[in-house]
Design a protein around this motif. Sequence first.
Motif, PDB file in Angstrom:
ATOM      1  N   ILE A  17     -42.558   5.313  41.872  1.00 32.69           N
ATOM      2  CA  ILE A  17     -41.110   5.285  41.671  1.00 32.69           C
ATOM      3  C   ILE A  17     -40.716   4.551  40.388  1.00 32.69           C
ATOM      4  N   SER A  18     -41.667   3.897  39.743  1.00 34.92           N
ATOM      5  CA  SER A  18     -41.362   3.188  38.494  1.00 34.92           C
ATOM      6  C   SER A  18     -40.756   4.159  37.481  1.00 34.92           C
ATOM      7  N   PRO A  19     -39.487   3.982  37.085  1.00 32.37           N
ATOM      8  CA  PRO A  19     -38.789   5.021  36.319  1.00 32.37           C
ATOM      9  C   PRO A  19     -39.173   5.135  34.852  1.00 32.37           C
ATOM     10  N   LEU A  20     -39.452   4.022  34.174  1.00 34.93           N
ATOM     11  CA  LEU A  20     -39.628   4.055  32.728  1.00 34.93           C
ATOM     12  C   LEU A  20     -40.797   4.945  32.278  1.00 34.93           C
ATOM     13  N   PRO A  21     -41.969   4.891  32.941  1.00 33.75           N
ATOM     14  CA  PRO A  21     -43.031   5.813  32.535  1.00 33.75           C
ATOM     15  C   PRO A  21     -42.644   7.278  32.711  1.00 33.75           C
ATOM     16  N   VAL A  22     -41.873   7.571  33.758  1.00 33.03           N
ATOM     17  CA  VAL A  22     -41.428   8.952  33.978  1.00 33.03           C
ATOM     18  C   VAL A  22     -40.488   9.381  32.856  1.00 33.03           C
ATOM     19  N   ILE A  23     -39.571   8.487  32.468  1.00 32.39           N
ATOM     20  CA  ILE A  23     -38.672   8.785  31.351  1.00 32.39           C
ATOM     21  C   ILE A  23     -39.479   9.042  30.082  1.00 32.39           C
ATOM     22  N   ALA A  24     -40.494   8.194  29.831  1.00 34.66           N
ATOM     23  CA  ALA A  24     -41.302   8.332  28.623  1.00 34.66           C
ATOM     24  C   ALA A  24     -42.022   9.666  28.577  1.00 34.66           C
ATOM     25  N   GLY A 109     -36.972  -0.893  23.826  1.00 39.88           N
ATOM     26  CA  GLY A 109     -37.019  -0.354  22.478  1.00 39.88           C
ATOM     27  C   GLY A 109     -38.099   0.690  22.263  1.00 39.88           C
ATOM     28  N   TRP A 110     -39.222   0.566  23.002  1.00 39.27           N
ATOM     29  CA  TRP A 110     -40.325   1.496  22.761  1.00 39.27           C
ATOM     30  C   TRP A 110     -39.969   2.928  23.155  1.00 39.27           C
ATOM     31  N   THR A 111     -38.972   3.107  24.012  1.00 41.25           N
ATOM     32  CA  THR A 111     -38.617   4.469  24.420  1.00 41.25           C
ATOM     33  C   THR A 111     -38.059   5.275  23.248  1.00 41.25           C
ATOM     34  N   ARG A 112     -37.505   4.581  22.231  1.00 37.03           N
ATOM     35  CA  ARG A 112     -36.954   5.296  21.078  1.00 37.03           C
ATOM     36  C   ARG A 112     -38.046   5.839  20.168  1.00 37.03           C
ATOM     37  N   ALA A 113     -39.276   5.308  20.312  1.00 35.87           N
ATOM     38  CA  ALA A 113     -40.384   5.767  19.459  1.00 35.87           C
ATOM     39  C   ALA A 113     -41.261   6.802  20.154  1.00 35.87           C
TER      40      ALA A 113
END
Length: 226
Positions: A17-24, A109-113
């Motif tokens: 369920i951890s969302p950030l890796p899924v977004i990435a 910030g890393w999601t922008r890269a």
Amino acid sequence: MGVVIGELLPLALGVVISPLPVIAVILMLLTPRVRDAGLAFLGGWVLGIAAATTVLVLIAGAIGMSSETGEPKTSVSWIQLLLGVLMLTLAVRQWTARPGAGAAAELPGWTRAVETLTPARAASLGLTLSAANPQNLLMYVAAGIVVGRGALSVGGQVVAVAVFTLIAACGVAVPVLAYVVDAERVRAPLEGLRTWLEQNHAIVVFMLLLVIGVVLAGRGFGGIIG
């Protein structure tokens, strides 16, 4: 074995369920020039989960999770209580950091890269996010305790870690594999999921940490007073 797998399931779902890796990974899949990075990210993600969990299972085995009577040691109950408290603390931080009504969610910030990553860098990012994320590490520590006190054979421990890894990796694996099978059909659902997760990831993580934190704290407290 069944009892151990049953206790591992909610911990694995905590990683799912951890969302950030899924977004990435969705950002990678929806960007044509870095689409191949999605598979590399998945590879690093799976490797990080398996490696971190294996190390913690080995540590748990070396320490010894059970007393001579076969019951969990009191120290194990204290560790579980501490893990539960840490998860509840992180849950409170997620709740207080959530965006206000109508405000845009703030992502790391890393999601922008992500949209410029090469496969090699994507694999490295997947490995880092899975193995070094504090939220995930708490899940791995708890999983190590569950396997370590399960009195399993080496083969049984390998199976338990493999099952945990496969389930925990599904949050990233499902979008990647769905995209590989039918990219055009899943493009719109993936875009919708990304948008929803960007707006609600703090609430999702809060609920996840709250539930698992209460469970672990309850188990630890029960073991201490029992």
